[in-house]
Design a protein around this motif. Structure first.
Motif, PDB file in Angstrom:
ATOM      1  N   ARG A 157       0.843  -1.206   0.000  1.00 19.02           N
ATOM      2  CA  ARG A 157       0.000   0.000   0.000  1.00 19.02           C
ATOM      3  C   ARG A 157       0.869   1.243   0.000  1.00 19.02           C
ATOM      4  O   ARG A 157       1.965   1.249   0.542  1.00 19.02           O
ATOM      5  N   GLU A 169      -8.460   0.048   4.667  1.00 22.64           N
ATOM      6  CA  GLU A 169      -8.123   0.013   3.240  1.00 22.64           C
ATOM      7  C   GLU A 169      -8.701   1.192   2.457  1.00 22.64           C
ATOM      8  O   GLU A 169      -8.100   1.648   1.493  1.00 22.64           O
ATOM      9  N   ASN A 227      -6.806   6.357   1.729  1.00 26.83           N
ATOM     10  CA  ASN A 227      -5.599   6.449   0.902  1.00 26.83           C
ATOM     11  C   ASN A 227      -4.879   7.779   1.055  1.00 26.83           C
ATOM     12  O   ASN A 227      -3.730   7.914   0.638  1.00 26.83           O
TER      13      ASN A 227
END
Length: 180
Positions: free
Chosen positions: A63, A160, A163
């Motif tokens: 990520r 998740e 961002n």
């Protein structure tokens, strides 16, 4: 007016006075209760005022998170205050060091205090500050400037769907509130 009617009115006035006093007290209690609630849940973007330990959970290289830095001056503080980097990309768990620049443009000494906020609010509990200038008061003499460090990592447990994290600092003049 009967005596019974007068007693009922007096009873109602006493009850209403008690309710008003209780509401007034509750209003004052809400501020510290709200602060405790935000500290526990991380809501409203409040971050911890204490240093986090160094990350021991490793780095999630699958990520990439964008961390943006914003600075604000409270009304009346004659300083320059800005991040030296506006945005960086980090892997969750990766420790990063960024700096903020501050300069006292006043002709007098001023003590500043930076207050952080994280957006989105749910990310506040995952933004871990190892070292931060916001942990301490920042005394600057007239015309003095300084680079102030922030060392942090984003916890690997960050949801998740997040961002981008925005870290915002507001700088306050606390000169009159500092104990000698």
């Amino acid at each position: 007016m009967t005596e019974q009617h007068q007693q009922n009115i007096n009873k109602s006035v006493k009850k209403l006075t008690l309710i008003v006093c209780a509401m007034f007290g509750f209003g004052f209690a809400l501020v510290p209760l709200y602060d405790v609630f935000c500290d526990i849940t991380g809501l409203n973007g409040k971050t911890s005022n204490q240093a986090a330990s160094v990350n021991e959970n490793g780095v999630d290289e699958s990520r990439l998170i964008t961390v943006q830095f914003i600075s604000h001056l409270s009304k009346g503080i004659p300083w320059q205050f800005e991040p030296m980097v506006k945005e960086i990309k980090v892997h969750p768990g990766e420790t990063k060091l960024v700096k903020f620049y501050a300069k006292n443009d006043a002709a007098r000494d001023i003590v500043g205090q930076a207050v952080p906020s994280v957006s989105p609010g749910q990310a506040a509990v995952y933004f871990q500050k190892i070292e931060c200038f916001c942990f301490n008061q920042q005394p600057l003499k007239a015309s003095e400037d300084v680079e102030m460090a922030l060392q942090f990592y984003v916890d690997t447990e960050l949801p998740e769907e997040v961002n981008t994290i925005t870290l915002s600092y507001t700088l306050y003049d606390i000169t009159g509130k500092v104990e000698s």
